[in-house]
Design a protein around this motif. Structure first.
Motif, short mmCIF file in Angstrom:
data_model
loop_
_atom_site.label_atom_id
_atom_site.label_comp_id
_atom_site.label_asym_id
_atom_site.label_seq_id
_atom_site.Cartn_x
_atom_site.Cartn_y
_atom_site.Cartn_z
N ALA A 360 0.85 -1.18 0.00
CA ALA A 360 0.00 0.00 0.00
C ALA A 360 0.89 1.24 0.00
O ALA A 360 1.92 1.27 0.69
CB ALA A 360 -0.93 0.01 1.22
N ARG A 361 0.48 2.24 -0.74
CA ARG A 361 1.33 3.43 -0.93
C ARG A 361 1.65 4.14 0.38
O ARG A 361 2.78 4.57 0.60
CB ARG A 361 0.63 4.40 -1.89
N PHE A 362 0.68 4.26 1.27
CA PHE A 362 0.87 5.05 2.48
C PHE A 362 1.11 4.19 3.72
O PHE A 362 0.88 4.64 4.85
CB PHE A 362 -0.33 5.97 2.71
N LEU A 363 1.55 2.96 3.51
CA LEU A 363 1.82 2.06 4.62
C LEU A 363 3.33 1.93 4.83
O LEU A 363 4.08 1.72 3.87
CB LEU A 363 1.22 0.68 4.35
N LYS A 364 3.77 2.04 6.10
CA LYS A 364 5.19 1.88 6.43
C LYS A 364 5.32 0.64 7.31
O LYS A 364 4.70 0.56 8.38
CB LYS A 364 5.70 3.13 7.17
N VAL A 365 6.12 -0.31 6.86
CA VAL A 365 6.31 -1.56 7.59
C VAL A 365 7.74 -1.61 8.09
O VAL A 365 8.70 -1.56 7.30
CB VAL A 365 6.01 -2.78 6.70
N THR A 366 7.89 -1.70 9.41
CA THR A 366 9.21 -1.81 10.03
C THR A 366 9.21 -3.05 10.90
O THR A 366 8.61 -3.08 11.98
CB THR A 366 9.51 -0.57 10.90
N GLY A 367 9.86 -4.10 10.40
CA GLY A 367 9.83 -5.37 11.12
C GLY A 367 8.41 -5.89 11.17
O GLY A 367 7.76 -6.09 10.14
N ALA A 368 7.90 -6.08 12.39
CA ALA A 368 6.52 -6.56 12.55
C ALA A 368 5.54 -5.42 12.72
O ALA A 368 4.33 -5.64 12.81
CB ALA A 368 6.44 -7.50 13.76
N GLU A 369 6.06 -4.18 12.76
CA GLU A 369 5.19 -3.03 12.97
C GLU A 369 4.66 -2.48 11.65
O GLU A 369 5.39 -2.35 10.67
CB GLU A 369 5.95 -1.91 13.71
N LYS A 370 3.37 -2.14 11.67
CA LYS A 370 2.72 -1.54 10.51
C LYS A 370 2.11 -0.21 10.95
O LYS A 370 1.37 -0.16 11.93
CB LYS A 370 1.63 -2.47 9.96
N ALA A 371 2.42 0.84 10.21
CA ALA A 371 1.90 2.17 10.57
C ALA A 371 1.75 3.02 9.32
O ALA A 371 2.30 2.70 8.26
CB ALA A 371 2.86 2.84 11.55
N LEU A 372 0.97 4.09 9.45
CA LEU A 372 0.80 5.01 8.33
C LEU A 372 2.09 5.79 8.11
O LEU A 372 2.77 6.18 9.06
CB LEU A 372 -0.34 5.99 8.61
N ASP A 373 2.43 6.03 6.87
CA ASP A 373 3.58 6.85 6.51
C ASP A 373 3.08 8.28 6.36
O ASP A 373 2.74 8.73 5.27
CB ASP A 373 4.20 6.33 5.21
N GLN A 374 3.04 9.01 7.48
CA GLN A 374 2.43 10.33 7.49
C GLN A 374 3.17 11.33 6.62
O GLN A 374 2.55 12.19 5.97
CB GLN A 374 2.35 10.86 8.92
N ALA A 375 4.48 11.21 6.54
CA ALA A 375 5.26 12.14 5.71
C ALA A 375 4.88 12.00 4.24
O ALA A 375 4.73 13.00 3.52
CB ALA A 375 6.75 11.88 5.90
N THR A 376 4.69 10.77 3.78
CA THR A 376 4.30 10.53 2.40
C THR A 376 2.89 11.04 2.13
O THR A 376 2.60 11.60 1.07
CB THR A 376 4.38 9.03 2.07
N ILE A 377 2.01 10.85 3.12
CA ILE A 377 0.63 11.33 2.98
C ILE A 377 0.60 12.86 2.87
O ILE A 377 -0.06 13.43 2.00
CB ILE A 377 -0.23 10.87 4.18
N ASP A 378 1.37 13.53 3.74
CA ASP A 378 1.39 15.00 3.72
C ASP A 378 1.94 15.52 2.40
O ASP A 378 1.43 16.52 1.85
CB ASP A 378 2.26 15.52 4.88
N ARG A 379 2.98 14.85 1.87
CA ARG A 379 3.56 15.30 0.60
C ARG A 379 2.57 15.11 -0.54
O ARG A 379 2.44 15.96 -1.43
CB ARG A 379 4.85 14.54 0.31
N ALA A 380 1.84 13.99 -0.52
CA ALA A 380 0.85 13.73 -1.57
C ALA A 380 -0.27 14.77 -1.54
O ALA A 380 -0.72 15.25 -2.59
CB ALA A 380 0.28 12.32 -1.41
N ARG A 381 -0.71 15.12 -0.33
CA ARG A 381 -1.78 16.12 -0.22
C ARG A 381 -1.28 17.49 -0.69
O ARG A 381 -2.02 18.26 -1.30
CB ARG A 381 -2.26 16.21 1.23
N GLN A 382 -0.03 17.78 -0.42
CA GLN A 382 0.55 19.06 -0.83
C GLN A 382 0.59 19.19 -2.35
O GLN A 382 0.40 20.28 -2.90
CB GLN A 382 1.97 19.17 -0.26
N LEU A 383 0.81 18.08 -3.04
CA LEU A 383 0.97 18.10 -4.50
C LEU A 383 -0.32 17.80 -5.25
O LEU A 383 -0.32 17.77 -6.49
CB LEU A 383 2.04 17.09 -4.92
N ALA A 384 -1.42 17.57 -4.53
CA ALA A 384 -2.69 17.26 -5.18
C ALA A 384 -3.09 18.38 -6.13
O ALA A 384 -3.04 19.56 -5.77
CB ALA A 384 -3.78 17.04 -4.14
N GLY A 385 -3.44 18.02 -7.35
CA GLY A 385 -3.88 19.00 -8.34
C GLY A 385 -2.79 19.46 -9.28
O GLY A 385 -3.07 20.17 -10.26
#
Length: 509
Positions: A360-385
């Motif tokens: 998934a584009r906005f998913l960050k997997v570190t070992g067994a941990e799964k979390a949202l990649d907030q930096a990537t989400i913020d950059r995508a929202r900034q460039l929308a349009g």
């Protein structure tokens, strides 16, 4: 009431002859025998109808009061000797001639091209299609020989030159061309030197080939080339352009291509070969290209706003400065934000464990941990349009809006590819050797040129353009040693098509 023969005037002034019946006061046409513009032709059609009734195809009732007296027993019988889709065939043949394709002087090749427009099929089925149309059908072996001649005599070169000449006559220009690549797959597991498993736009894992298509700004085809299925898209562009340049002696040309062609090496190769370019840009570098705007205005853009920047692409001695043009669209921003929100929701479900682990584009997997990649989400929202374009054209030669407008014409290539894959069924199902696939592609290229010309001339889709005149059949009636031809009544829709077509004076109108 038993079936009888009826004559009626048509909108074109001809007299149509029909076999009809009347039940409960409602008249129903059982068969349309044809129409004619003179008394002899009408009499022949009436006689043919009487023969059909007499033969027991319908219940015997001549309708003598409304038609004609019973012929004497000694009179020769009227027989329908054949029918022909002459209106449709004349439209297709006229387009073939107008484009200059008659220069090939190969009737069998022409038959294959026109039959593919009517109904794409194998060589054997093509014979049946031609026979159903009522035109002379070459033997299957003759079609096979035509495909071999197609390669041996380089028909594609003749066709490509004719296509560029037509493009120039209709307002096109070799100064700007559009390029894209598509894939055609084979439903078998065996690879060879041409058919390879590669990056598929249809996400398939079958062996495939790649087809590069060059069109003018209106979408009319100019060149088609075949490549191995695993060849990188970026490496197909320069060979196609060089072939086009050598074929036509073009020296100053701008090529427009999508972001799939974007690489520093590819752009350098284009520039070194003497071509200018407009290529879609990926947005990964936009935060750096537009750093000044984001610092001064934040994420605010006006609808339609155009910004320009420069970027160094490539490394070391291959590094070159490139002009980057960006445009913001409120409509695109709305669409991008909706897509981003859906992707965030997908990543949230995976991170929460309520959905199976997938890329998934906005998913960050570190070992067994799964979390949202907030930096990537913020950059995508900034460039929308935002949408970016890379070019080597100086602003004095082509303004930012002109660069964007040229790029937006790429939909014409996509439209031609859709026509090639759907209406003309370009996938070489019945061919396996490279020469046979190349010859098949040449037939499809010629058919595509005719289809685009007819659509552009009439404003009607090729499907409807084939379907509308196809039922209009010219009838040949034989009475003894005399043959009489009766033309069909032209329907309003068919008349619209015929009126919009240019005069058939090949080539050059």
């Amino acid at each position: 009431m038993s079936p009888y023969i009826r004559k009626v005037k048509t909108g074109s002034g001809a007299t149509a002859v029909q076999i009809v019946e009347k039940r409960s006061g409602v008249r129903r046409i059982l068969e349309h025998l044809g129409s004619a513009h003179d008394e002899t032709g009408v009499a022949a059609l009436v006689r043919a109808g009487q023969e059909r009734l007499n033969a027991g195809q319908q219940v015997f009732d001549l309708g003598l009061n409304s038609v004609a007296a019973e012929p004497e027993a000694s009179a020769p019988s009227a027989v329908v000797a054949g029918t022909r889709c002459e209106v449709l065939w004349d439209v297709l043949s006229g387009a073939y001639s107008l484009l200059g394709f008659d220069a090939l002087g190969d009737a069998a090749f022409k038959s294959m091209v026109l039959a593919r427009l009517v109904e794409p099929a194998s060589k054997l089925a093509t014979v049946g299609i031609l026979e159903d149309l009522g035109v002379a059908a070459p033997h299957r072996n003759t079609l096979t020989a035509a495909l071999k001649r197609c390669q041996a005599r380089d028909y594609r070169d003749t066709l490509a030159k004719a296509c560029l000449a037509h493009s120039a006559r209709t307002g096109g220009t070799s100064a700007m061309v559009l390029y894209d690549v598509t894939t055609l797959h084979f439903e078998n597991e065996d690879e060879d030197e041409l058919r390879k498993v590669g990056m598929s736009k249809e996400h398939r894992v079958d062996p495939q080939v790649q087809v590069g298509l060059l069109v003018d700004p209106a979408g009319f085809p100019l060149e088609v080339h075949l490549f191995e299925g695993n060849k990188a898209e970026t490496t197909t562009l320069v060979p196609v352009l060089k072939a086009f340049q050598e074929r036509h002696g073009v020296t100053d040309m701008v090529v427009v291509a999508d972001a799939g062609m974007l690489s520093a090496a590819n752009l350098n190769a284009l520039e070194d070969a003497g071509f200018s370019f407009i290529v879609g840009s990926r947005l990964t570098k936009a935060p750096y290209d537009l750093a000044e705007h984001f610092e001064r205005h934040g994420d605010y853009f006006e609808d339609g706003q155009i910004l320009e920047s420069t970027r160094t692409m490539g490394t070391g001695k291959d590094a070159r400065e490139r002009r980057i043009v960006y445009q913001y669209s409120f409509k695109r921003a709305k669409r991008d934000r909706r897509t981003i929100n859906l992707m965030v929701e997908k990543a949230e479900r995976i991170a929460a464990g309520s959905a199976p682990l997938k890329k998934a584009r906005f998913l960050k997997v570190t070992g067994a941990e799964k979390a949202l990649d907030q930096a990537t989400i913020d950059r995508a929202r900034q460039l929308a349009g935002l949408k970016g374009y890379v070019t080597d054209l100086h602003p004095e030669k082509m303004t930012g809006p002109a660069v964007i407008g040229a790029y937006h014409e790429l939909w014409q290539v996509e439209a031609s590819f859709r026509m090639t894959k759907s209406d003309l069924r370009a996938r070489p199902v019945f061919h396996y050797q490279r020469e046979a696939i190349e010859a098949h592609l040449t037939v499809v290229f010629a058919a595509l040129a005719i289809a685009r010309h007819l659509q552009d001339a009439t404003g009607i889709t090729i499907k409807k353009l084939i379907r509308t005149p196809k039922p209009l059949r010219t009838v040949t009636v034989r009475i003894g040693s005399q043959a009489i031809t009766a033309a069909p009544a032209i329907t309003p829709d068919a008349r619209t098509i015929l009126d919009r077509l240019p005069p058939i004076n090949a080539p050059g109108h």
